[in-house]
Design a protein around this motif. Structure first.
Motif, short mmCIF file in Angstrom:
data_model
loop_
_atom_site.label_atom_id
_atom_site.label_comp_id
_atom_site.label_asym_id
_atom_site.label_seq_id
_atom_site.Cartn_x
_atom_site.Cartn_y
_atom_site.Cartn_z
N TYR A 193 -4.38 -8.00 1.80
CA TYR A 193 -4.48 -8.50 0.57
C TYR A 193 -5.01 -7.39 -0.13
O TYR A 193 -6.15 -7.42 -0.08
CB TYR A 193 -5.36 -9.86 0.47
N ASP A 194 -4.24 -6.54 -1.32
CA ASP A 194 -4.11 -6.24 -1.75
C ASP A 194 -4.23 -6.83 -3.54
O ASP A 194 -2.70 -7.30 -3.38
CB ASP A 194 -3.53 -4.55 -1.73
N PRO A 195 -4.78 -7.29 -4.41
CA PRO A 195 -5.02 -8.47 -5.23
C PRO A 195 -3.31 -7.42 -6.23
O PRO A 195 -3.11 -8.02 -6.87
CB PRO A 195 -6.00 -7.91 -6.04
N GLU B 209 -10.92 -5.65 -5.14
CA GLU B 209 -11.30 -6.06 -3.97
C GLU B 209 -10.13 -6.47 -2.44
O GLU B 209 -9.72 -7.46 -3.10
CB GLU B 209 -12.46 -6.82 -4.28
N LYS B 210 -10.52 -5.34 -1.86
CA LYS B 210 -9.45 -6.38 -0.55
C LYS B 210 -9.91 -6.72 0.32
O LYS B 210 -10.59 -6.62 0.51
CB LYS B 210 -8.45 -4.20 -0.17
N TYR B 211 -9.26 -7.19 0.91
CA TYR B 211 -9.85 -8.82 2.30
C TYR B 211 -8.59 -8.55 3.51
O TYR B 211 -7.04 -8.34 2.70
CB TYR B 211 -9.96 -9.87 1.46
N ILE B 212 -8.79 -8.33 4.30
CA ILE B 212 -8.06 -8.16 5.37
C ILE B 212 -8.13 -9.02 6.49
O ILE B 212 -8.87 -9.75 6.65
CB ILE B 212 -8.77 -6.64 6.65
N CYS B 213 -7.12 -9.36 7.07
CA CYS B 213 -7.22 -10.48 8.17
C CYS B 213 -7.63 -9.61 9.41
O CYS B 213 -7.38 -8.89 10.03
CB CYS B 213 -6.06 -10.84 8.13
N LYS B 214 -8.92 -10.67 9.89
CA LYS B 214 -9.60 -10.81 11.51
C LYS B 214 -8.33 -10.26 12.13
O LYS B 214 -8.46 -10.31 14.00
CB LYS B 214 -10.53 -11.35 11.34
N VAL B 215 -7.33 -11.17 11.97
CA VAL B 215 -6.33 -11.57 12.86
C VAL B 215 -5.30 -10.85 13.58
O VAL B 215 -4.91 -10.09 14.82
CB VAL B 215 -5.93 -12.86 13.01
N CYS B 216 -4.79 -10.11 12.28
CA CYS B 216 -3.70 -9.09 12.85
C CYS B 216 -3.53 -7.62 12.04
O CYS B 216 -2.68 -7.19 11.90
CB CYS B 216 -2.33 -9.81 12.47
N THR C 191 0.90 -1.54 -0.27
CA THR C 191 -0.33 -0.03 -0.06
C THR C 191 0.59 1.29 -0.09
O THR C 191 1.73 1.01 0.88
CB THR C 191 -1.17 0.32 1.66
N THR C 192 0.76 1.95 -0.44
CA THR C 192 1.50 3.81 -1.32
C THR C 192 0.40 4.35 -0.47
O THR C 192 -0.70 4.73 -1.59
CB THR C 192 2.10 3.47 -2.17
N PRO C 193 0.39 5.70 0.25
CA PRO C 193 -0.78 6.83 -0.02
C PRO C 193 -0.23 7.40 -0.94
O PRO C 193 0.86 7.64 -1.63
CB PRO C 193 -0.21 7.23 1.92
N PRO C 194 -2.15 8.19 -1.55
CA PRO C 194 -1.51 8.72 -2.59
C PRO C 194 -0.61 10.08 -2.44
O PRO C 194 0.15 10.87 -3.48
CB PRO C 194 -3.01 9.32 -2.69
N SER C 195 -0.61 10.74 -1.22
CA SER C 195 -0.46 11.71 -0.79
C SER C 195 2.19 11.64 -0.99
O SER C 195 2.30 12.05 -1.87
CB SER C 195 -0.28 12.41 0.56
#
Length: 228
Positions: free
Chosen positions: A188-190, A177-184, A157-161
């Motif tokens: 996940y960015d395709p 579509e991104k998915y987030i790990c509920k544990v940590c 991930t790289t912010p637009p700024s």
């Protein structure tokens, strides 16, 4: 007050280790800094609830492994998202021990530093341990991992700024579509995939093999949820 102003402070990413008797433990930390040159001293800030804190308090020695940019996320997950009270942190990890018997990593690190605690400062939730350096060695050439690099590059991930941000060309069919790990909290960015885990950029989450696990904490694919 805007606490996000703190994000502009530069940090590294390190593994701090210590021992208690024959037991070894380590953790990821981003607060390590040199205090003086003569005598050579450094300071680390460790959460009081962490097992590594207990070990440093007991043995009065610690090591700092300075991670390189090519360190796999699984190593950061091993030392940053798992508890030494539940797993043996150094099991399956390449390491050696310093002259005082404290472990340090030998793969994906640039150098290590060993220190003997000479002073402590209470910082509410953390203790700042000041250590006089008793050993140090450069193990490899390369670029040290920074906190910013870990978030912006290793996690895809790289912010637009950011000056290195490049807008995706309208995604051109790229799954978004991104998915987030509920544990940590790993995302996940395709577009980035998980190269370290054999998942090529452009791979949709649905197309990832079912036996794939979170590269940071090792959670299974079913522990991920779609981000809104």
């Amino acid at each position: 007050m805007d606490p996000t102003a703190l994000f502009n402070i530069s940090y590294g990413v390190y593994v701090i280790a210590s021992k208690k008797g024959d037991a070894l433990n380590g953790q990821v930390a981003n607060t390590v800094f040199q205090l003086s040159y003569e005598p050579p001293t450094i300071a680390v800030s460790i959460n009081k609830n962490n097992l590594t804190h207990e070990y440093i308090k007991d043995s009065k020695v610690f090591t700092v492994s300075i991670l390189s940019q090519d360190v796999p996320l699984s190593t950061i997950g091993q030392f940053g998202f798992k508890s030494g009270r539940e797993v043996k942190k150094f099991e399956g990890i390449a390491y050696k021990t310093s002259q005082s018997g404290v472990p340090y990593l030998t793969e994906h690190i640039l150098s290590y530093i060993e220190a003997r605690v000479v002073q402590e400062f209470d910082a509410n939730t953390h203790t700042v341990f000041v250590g006089e350096i008793t050993g140090a060695e450069i193990l490899a050439a390369g670029t040290p991992m920074t906190y910013a690099y870990y978030h912006q590059v290793k996690k895809g991930t790289t912010p637009p700024s950011a000056p290195t941000y490049v807008k995706k060309e309208e995604e051109k069919g790229m799954p978004s579509e991104k998915y987030i790990c509920k544990v940590c909290g790993y995302v996940y960015d395709p577009a980035a995939g998980d190269p370290d885990g054999g998942i090529a950029p452009g791979t949709a989450f649905a197309d990832i093999p079912d036996d794939w696990v979170c590269p940071v904490c090792g959670a299974s694919k079913k522990e991920f949820e779609k981000m809104a």
